[in-house]
Design a protein around this motif. Sequence first.
Motif, short mmCIF file in Angstrom:
data_model
loop_
_atom_site.label_atom_id
_atom_site.label_comp_id
_atom_site.label_asym_id
_atom_site.label_seq_id
_atom_site.Cartn_x
_atom_site.Cartn_y
_atom_site.Cartn_z
N CYS A 1 -2.18 5.88 5.26
CA CYS A 1 -3.12 6.38 6.26
C CYS A 1 -2.33 6.47 7.57
O CYS A 1 -1.52 5.58 7.86
CB CYS A 1 -4.30 5.43 6.40
SG CYS A 1 -5.23 5.26 4.86
N CYS B 1 0.83 -1.19 0.00
CA CYS B 1 0.00 0.00 0.00
C CYS B 1 0.87 1.25 0.00
O CYS B 1 1.84 1.33 0.74
CB CYS B 1 -0.89 -0.02 1.24
SG CYS B 1 -1.98 1.40 1.27
N TYR C 1 -2.76 5.98 10.64
CA TYR C 1 -2.90 5.01 11.73
C TYR C 1 -2.35 3.63 11.36
O TYR C 1 -2.30 2.74 12.19
CB TYR C 1 -4.40 4.85 12.09
CG TYR C 1 -5.25 4.57 10.87
CD1 TYR C 1 -5.35 3.30 10.32
CD2 TYR C 1 -5.93 5.61 10.23
CE1 TYR C 1 -6.10 3.07 9.19
CE2 TYR C 1 -6.67 5.39 9.09
CZ TYR C 1 -6.74 4.11 8.58
OH TYR C 1 -7.46 3.88 7.43
N CYS C 2 -1.98 3.41 10.10
CA CYS C 2 -1.89 2.05 9.56
C CYS C 2 -0.45 1.56 9.37
O CYS C 2 0.40 2.28 8.84
CB CYS C 2 -2.64 1.99 8.24
SG CYS C 2 -2.73 0.32 7.57
FE1 SF4 Z 1 -3.30 1.37 2.98
FE2 SF4 Z 1 -3.69 0.86 5.58
FE3 SF4 Z 1 -4.81 3.03 4.46
FE4 SF4 Z 1 -5.71 0.58 3.83
S1 SF4 Z 1 -5.84 1.56 5.84
S2 SF4 Z 1 -5.33 2.29 2.41
S3 SF4 Z 1 -3.80 -0.62 3.90
S4 SF4 Z 1 -2.59 2.63 4.68
#
Ligand code: SF4
Length: 459
Positions: free
Chosen positions: A166, A162, A168-169
């Motif tokens: 984001c 990815c 948090y991720c």
């Molecule tokens: Fe990528 Fe995580 Fe955002 Fe999903 S939540 S788009 S995996 S960064």
Amino acid sequence: MPPASPPKTYRVKSFGCQMNVYDGERMAELLDAQGISPAADGEQADLVVLNTCHIREKASEKVYSDIGRIGKDWSRKDGSAPLIAVAGCVAQAEGEEIMARAPAVSMVVGPQAYHRLPGMIADAVDGRRSVDTDMPAQTKFAALPARRKVAPGAFLTVQEGCDKFCTYCVVPYTRGAEISRPFSDLTDEARRLVDAGAREITLLGQNVNAWRDADGRGLEMLIEVLAAMPELARIRYTTSHPNDMTDGLIAAHRDIDKLMPFLHLPVQAGNDRVLKAMNRSHTADSYLRVLDKVRAARPDIALSGDFIVGFPGETDAEFEDTIKLVDRVGYAQCFSFKYSPRPGTPAAAMDNQIAAAVMDKRLQRLQAAINAGQLAFNTASVGKRCEVLVERRGKLEGQWLGKSPWLQSVHFAGDAAIGDLVEVELIEAGGNSLSGRLIGKTPRPDHPGQGALAVQQNQ
Ligand code: SF4
Ligand code: 5AD
């Protein structure tokens, strides 16, 4: 670590997302090809692979308690401990830490390196512990054995990683940058899955709708090509990002019958300030406009989403926007989570982390709204006739369980077998499943039988 005898049996235990389930299956196939067999139910295995998830705190803490249990409770009849491999995203994120904290673990292997497990097992047998968390693009798939054992509903990873970041991720860190597997590799693998008995293929990716072939063609092209396989009855894809929902992919929901009327499109929150802080790069409104287009293309589509409550700084009023969005969309199902600070992510360092008690309350409210929507969706399905793909036996004698086109769990009684597509009338709805009355079987092209899976999934 003392030398061990080469493992004869294995168990793969997968946690977390469907991509981990897929990786777990591929690791099992790799071990089969080494002459190591799946351990029978209730039998101790010589090799245990924990295929871990790092997306939230609970998921990764579980790994350490599992390792402890394996060391204590899972020792074999002769008293020797099984070899333990930790795979998946916790392995990627905490490789060296696992080695230091858990001496019982002899192999740590990241999601892009598990094709190297055979060599690591040989080292472990000789008493050498190893960590492999390299992220070579692509080499893994080429090194894996061909697909042989599949369930009627099979997974096919088409895209990994990815680039969205984001805040948090952990995924961009544990799974790396977005890569698309080459088109011809995917059609080959799909062919093998179908030959092994798959009737439904779910295309997987952390951002599956970001998949592109070498000429820049998108996922709708791959879906169209797969839909031309006569033995394949159903196609799904997950998980998508709202910004990659192209008009071409939306049109596929109108034009391709085999593409099931279901879309999992996470939004995470209903408030634009929170979405911006999350770096989602869409607003609540632009998300709703995507859903409007999808509904115009496929009016009966079932929608699903992911939500996070208690992102740092989220106020009560901002959280209310999430409830409003849920009520407005009318989701068929959703996943909802309390925000969990992940080491190394920007949000973990933000001020205003929300108290656990506040998150608990918000999650309860959100889940009540989601459950009400889910029950309403299921209730509205009563009276419909639809095809159900039979996945397994139910708890009661003569009962079967399968999935409707809208991904609802449906149970019914009658003459059926795993892998059948049957026509069912939906007669009663609950929050999590429906009961159906069997009308008849859909004839299918002949296919060879399917093998049993030796892979467990644990959410
Ligand atoms: Fe990528 Fe995580 Fe955002 Fe999903 S939540 S788009 S995996 S960064
Ligand atoms: N805390 C809580 N939930 C998270 N998710 C991802 N990261 C976190 C986190 N740090 C959720 C998102 C994503 C789903 C797979 O997991 O909702 O869509």
